[in-house]
Design a protein around this motif. Sequence first.
Motif, PDB file in Angstrom:
ATOM      1  N   ASN A  82      52.553  68.244 103.944  1.00 43.47           N
ATOM      2  CA  ASN A  82      52.819  66.962 104.586  1.00 43.47           C
ATOM      3  C   ASN A  82      53.511  66.006 103.623  1.00 43.47           C
ATOM      4  O   ASN A  82      53.232  66.006 102.426  1.00 43.47           O
ATOM      5  N   THR A  83      54.406  65.200 104.163  1.00 40.26           N
ATOM      6  CA  THR A  83      55.097  64.208 103.345  1.00 40.26           C
ATOM      7  C   THR A  83      54.651  62.815 103.773  1.00 40.26           C
ATOM      8  O   THR A  83      54.876  62.414 104.912  1.00 40.26           O
ATOM      9  N   TYR A  84      54.026  62.122 102.863  1.00 40.20           N
ATOM     10  CA  TYR A  84      53.529  60.777 103.132  1.00 40.20           C
ATOM     11  C   TYR A  84      54.420  59.749 102.436  1.00 40.20           C
ATOM     12  O   TYR A  84      54.840  59.942 101.300  1.00 40.20           O
ATOM     13  N   THR A  85      54.663  58.648 103.138  1.00 39.30           N
ATOM     14  CA  THR A  85      55.549  57.621 102.607  1.00 39.30           C
ATOM     15  C   THR A  85      55.057  57.078 101.269  1.00 39.30           C
ATOM     16  O   THR A  85      55.848  56.857 100.344  1.00 39.30           O
ATOM     17  N   ALA A  86      53.757  56.863 101.132  1.00 39.25           N
ATOM     18  CA  ALA A  86      53.212  56.328  99.887  1.00 39.25           C
ATOM     19  C   ALA A  86      53.533  57.242  98.708  1.00 39.25           C
ATOM     20  O   ALA A  86      53.928  56.779  97.628  1.00 39.25           O
ATOM     21  N   GLN A  87      53.381  58.548  98.913  1.00 45.03           N
ATOM     22  CA  GLN A  87      53.684  59.502  97.843  1.00 45.03           C
ATOM     23  C   GLN A  87      55.172  59.521  97.535  1.00 45.03           C
ATOM     24  O   GLN A  87      55.575  59.573  96.369  1.00 45.03           O
ATOM     25  N   THR A  88      55.992  59.490  98.574  1.00 44.28           N
ATOM     26  CA  THR A  88      57.440  59.475  98.382  1.00 44.28           C
ATOM     27  C   THR A  88      57.870  58.273  97.553  1.00 44.28           C
ATOM     28  O   THR A  88      58.675  58.395  96.620  1.00 44.28           O
ATOM     29  N   LEU A  89      57.340  57.107  97.875  1.00 45.41           N
ATOM     30  CA  LEU A  89      57.714  55.893  97.152  1.00 45.41           C
ATOM     31  C   LEU A  89      57.263  55.948  95.689  1.00 45.41           C
ATOM     32  O   LEU A  89      57.973  55.477  94.797  1.00 45.41           O
ATOM     33  N   GLU A  90      56.100  56.524  95.447  1.00 45.06           N
ATOM     34  CA  GLU A  90      55.636  56.678  94.065  1.00 45.06           C
ATOM     35  C   GLU A  90      56.583  57.571  93.268  1.00 45.06           C
ATOM     36  O   GLU A  90      56.940  57.269  92.124  1.00 45.06           O
ATOM     37  N   LEU A  91      57.002  58.682  93.895  1.00 40.90           N
ATOM     38  CA  LEU A  91      57.900  59.616  93.221  1.00 40.90           C
ATOM     39  C   LEU A  91      59.281  59.001  93.000  1.00 40.90           C
ATOM     40  O   LEU A  91      59.924  59.231  91.968  1.00 40.90           O
ATOM     41  N   LEU A  92      59.750  58.227  93.971  1.00 41.01           N
ATOM     42  CA  LEU A  92      61.037  57.554  93.812  1.00 41.01           C
ATOM     43  C   LEU A  92      61.001  56.555  92.655  1.00 41.01           C
ATOM     44  O   LEU A  92      61.964  56.449  91.884  1.00 41.01           O
ATOM     45  N   LYS A  93      59.906  55.817  92.536  1.00 42.18           N
ATOM     46  CA  LYS A  93      59.766  54.854  91.444  1.00 42.18           C
ATOM     47  C   LYS A  93      59.785  55.560  90.085  1.00 42.18           C
ATOM     48  O   LYS A  93      60.325  55.035  89.110  1.00 42.18           O
ATOM     49  N   GLU A  94      59.173  56.754  90.028  1.00 46.08           N
ATOM     50  CA  GLU A  94      59.166  57.518  88.781  1.00 46.08           C
ATOM     51  C   GLU A  94      60.564  58.018  88.426  1.00 46.08           C
ATOM     52  O   GLU A  94      60.977  57.976  87.270  1.00 46.08           O
ATOM     53  N   GLU A  95      61.297  58.488  89.445  1.00 40.05           N
ATOM     54  CA  GLU A  95      62.607  59.082  89.197  1.00 40.05           C
ATOM     55  C   GLU A  95      63.714  58.038  89.033  1.00 40.05           C
ATOM     56  O   GLU A  95      64.691  58.272  88.322  1.00 40.05           O
ATOM     57  N   TYR A  96      63.559  56.900  89.697  1.00 45.97           N
ATOM     58  CA  TYR A  96      64.585  55.846  89.641  1.00 45.97           C
ATOM     59  C   TYR A  96      63.915  54.510  89.270  1.00 45.97           C
ATOM     60  O   TYR A  96      63.884  53.573  90.077  1.00 45.97           O
ATOM     61  N   PRO A  97      63.395  54.403  88.056  1.00 48.24           N
ATOM     62  CA  PRO A  97      62.602  53.215  87.688  1.00 48.24           C
ATOM     63  C   PRO A  97      63.392  51.914  87.669  1.00 48.24           C
ATOM     64  O   PRO A  97      62.795  50.831  87.783  1.00 48.24           O
ATOM     65  N   GLU A  98      64.701  51.982  87.530  1.00 50.96           N
ATOM     66  CA  GLU A  98      65.513  50.766  87.435  1.00 50.96           C
ATOM     67  C   GLU A  98      65.931  50.223  88.800  1.00 50.96           C
ATOM     68  O   GLU A  98      66.448  49.098  88.895  1.00 50.96           O
ATOM     69  N   ASP A  99      65.757  51.018  89.854  1.00 50.49           N
ATOM     70  CA  ASP A  99      66.261  50.633  91.165  1.00 50.49           C
ATOM     71  C   ASP A  99      65.176  49.975  92.022  1.00 50.49           C
ATOM     72  O   ASP A  99      63.983  50.201  91.827  1.00 50.49           O
ATOM     73  N   LYS A 100      65.624  49.168  92.982  1.00 55.59           N
ATOM     74  CA  LYS A 100      64.711  48.505  93.917  1.00 55.59           C
ATOM     75  C   LYS A 100      64.900  49.135  95.296  1.00 55.59           C
ATOM     76  O   LYS A 100      66.031  49.254  95.774  1.00 55.59           O
ATOM     77  N   PHE A 101      63.783  49.511  95.909  1.00 63.04           N
ATOM     78  CA  PHE A 101      63.847  50.209  97.193  1.00 63.04           C
ATOM     79  C   PHE A 101      63.373  49.315  98.337  1.00 63.04           C
ATOM     80  O   PHE A 101      62.407  48.561  98.204  1.00 63.04           O
ATOM     81  N   TYR A 102      64.077  49.450  99.447  1.00 61.56           N
ATOM     82  CA  TYR A 102      63.750  48.742 100.686  1.00 61.56           C
ATOM     83  C   TYR A 102      63.505  49.794 101.756  1.00 61.56           C
ATOM     84  O   TYR A 102      64.372  50.651 101.996  1.00 61.56           O
ATOM     85  N   PHE A 103      62.356  49.744 102.403  1.00 61.03           N
ATOM     86  CA  PHE A 103      62.016  50.743 103.413  1.00 61.03           C
ATOM     87  C   PHE A 103      62.287  50.148 104.791  1.00 61.03           C
ATOM     88  O   PHE A 103      61.719  49.110 105.165  1.00 61.03           O
ATOM     89  N   ILE A 104      63.165  50.795 105.536  1.00 62.74           N
ATOM     90  CA  ILE A 104      63.630  50.273 106.827  1.00 62.74           C
ATOM     91  C   ILE A 104      62.814  50.899 107.954  1.00 62.74           C
ATOM     92  O   ILE A 104      62.765  52.129 108.095  1.00 62.74           O
ATOM     93  N   ILE A 105      62.154  50.054 108.757  1.00 61.89           N
ATOM     94  CA  ILE A 105      61.295  50.557 109.835  1.00 61.89           C
ATOM     95  C   ILE A 105      61.492  49.732 111.107  1.00 61.89           C
ATOM     96  O   ILE A 105      62.048  48.636 111.070  1.00 61.89           O
ATOM     97  N   GLY A 106      61.016  50.271 112.212  1.00 63.95           N
ATOM     98  CA  GLY A 106      60.996  49.541 113.468  1.00 63.95           C
ATOM     99  C   GLY A 106      59.716  48.729 113.581  1.00 63.95           C
ATOM    100  O   GLY A 106      58.733  48.964 112.863  1.00 63.95           O
ATOM    101  N   ALA A 107      59.710  47.762 114.494  1.00 59.01           N
ATOM    102  CA  ALA A 107      58.538  46.907 114.658  1.00 59.01           C
ATOM    103  C   ALA A 107      57.298  47.711 115.033  1.00 59.01           C
ATOM    104  O   ALA A 107      56.188  47.390 114.598  1.00 59.01           O
ATOM    105  N   ASP A 108      57.471  48.779 115.826  1.00 55.56           N
ATOM    106  CA  ASP A 108      56.310  49.589 116.212  1.00 55.56           C
ATOM    107  C   ASP A 108      55.615  50.160 114.984  1.00 55.56           C
ATOM    108  O   ASP A 108      54.380  50.205 114.911  1.00 55.56           O
ATOM    109  N   SER A 109      56.399  50.573 113.983  1.00 55.34           N
ATOM    110  CA  SER A 109      55.808  51.122 112.758  1.00 55.34           C
ATOM    111  C   SER A 109      55.056  50.056 111.967  1.00 55.34           C
ATOM    112  O   SER A 109      54.037  50.351 111.335  1.00 55.34           O
ATOM    113  N   LEU A 110      55.536  48.815 112.013  1.00 56.33           N
ATOM    114  CA  LEU A 110      54.852  47.750 111.281  1.00 56.33           C
ATOM    115  C   LEU A 110      53.453  47.519 111.856  1.00 56.33           C
ATOM    116  O   LEU A 110      52.498  47.268 111.109  1.00 56.33           O
ATOM    117  N   PHE A 111      53.323  47.638 113.180  1.00 56.91           N
ATOM    118  CA  PHE A 111      52.014  47.463 113.808  1.00 56.91           C
ATOM    119  C   PHE A 111      51.096  48.658 113.550  1.00 56.91           C
ATOM    120  O   PHE A 111      49.881  48.530 113.653  1.00 56.91           O
TER     121      PHE A 111
END
Length: 204
Positions: A82-111
């Motif tokens: 399974n791929t979880y967003t929290a794990q993905t973001l942690e791995l991205l921060k490790e691999e690209y420590p200098e970059d800033k990430f924005y996660f794009i979602i729909g309103a349904d996902s925010l709820f």
Amino acid sequence: MKRIGIMGGTFDPVHNGHLLLGRQARSEYGLDEIWYMPSHIPPHKKDHRITDVKDRLAMLELALEGIPFFSVSDFEMKREGNTYTAQTLELLKEEYPEDKFYFIIGADSLFQLETWYHPEKVMELTSLLVSGREYDRAGRTLDQQISYLKSVYGAHIQVLHNPEMNVASARIRDMAARGEDIGELVPGAVAAYIREHRLYQESR
């Protein structure tokens, strides 16, 4: 430092709404790149058989071809299980420590965010760009939900002011299974790929 927007999902199939969101996020918030990152095994998608990885990647490549600053990322595809967003973001921060990430979602996902795997990590590791200003669920408006998540989790959330598009991958799969024209809902090359490979026919 690059400002990178992440569009996650199964993209089964990718459609014009996905492209609209990417364009809006880049123009409205000055992002340098938009990465479309298909899930390998999304833990929350249990209602239908997920199309093979190679087909979903191929459709994304076709959809993004020729669009500057848009690219397909196989970051989640390379992981097992399974791929979880929290794990993905942690791995991205490790691999690209200098970059800033924005996660794009729909309103349904925010709820639904509090039901995700470690939602507090998601809100700690990324800024959320949310589409759907007029969305209302269970008597709570989108603005109220944003205020709630900011107060409880210290989340950084901004709204995408994109035009509404009544398009969903589930509807496209059903239309394709019935042999209906999906040309107005997906890029032409994607519609051709679905026809040629007879995708979604097994659901008829």
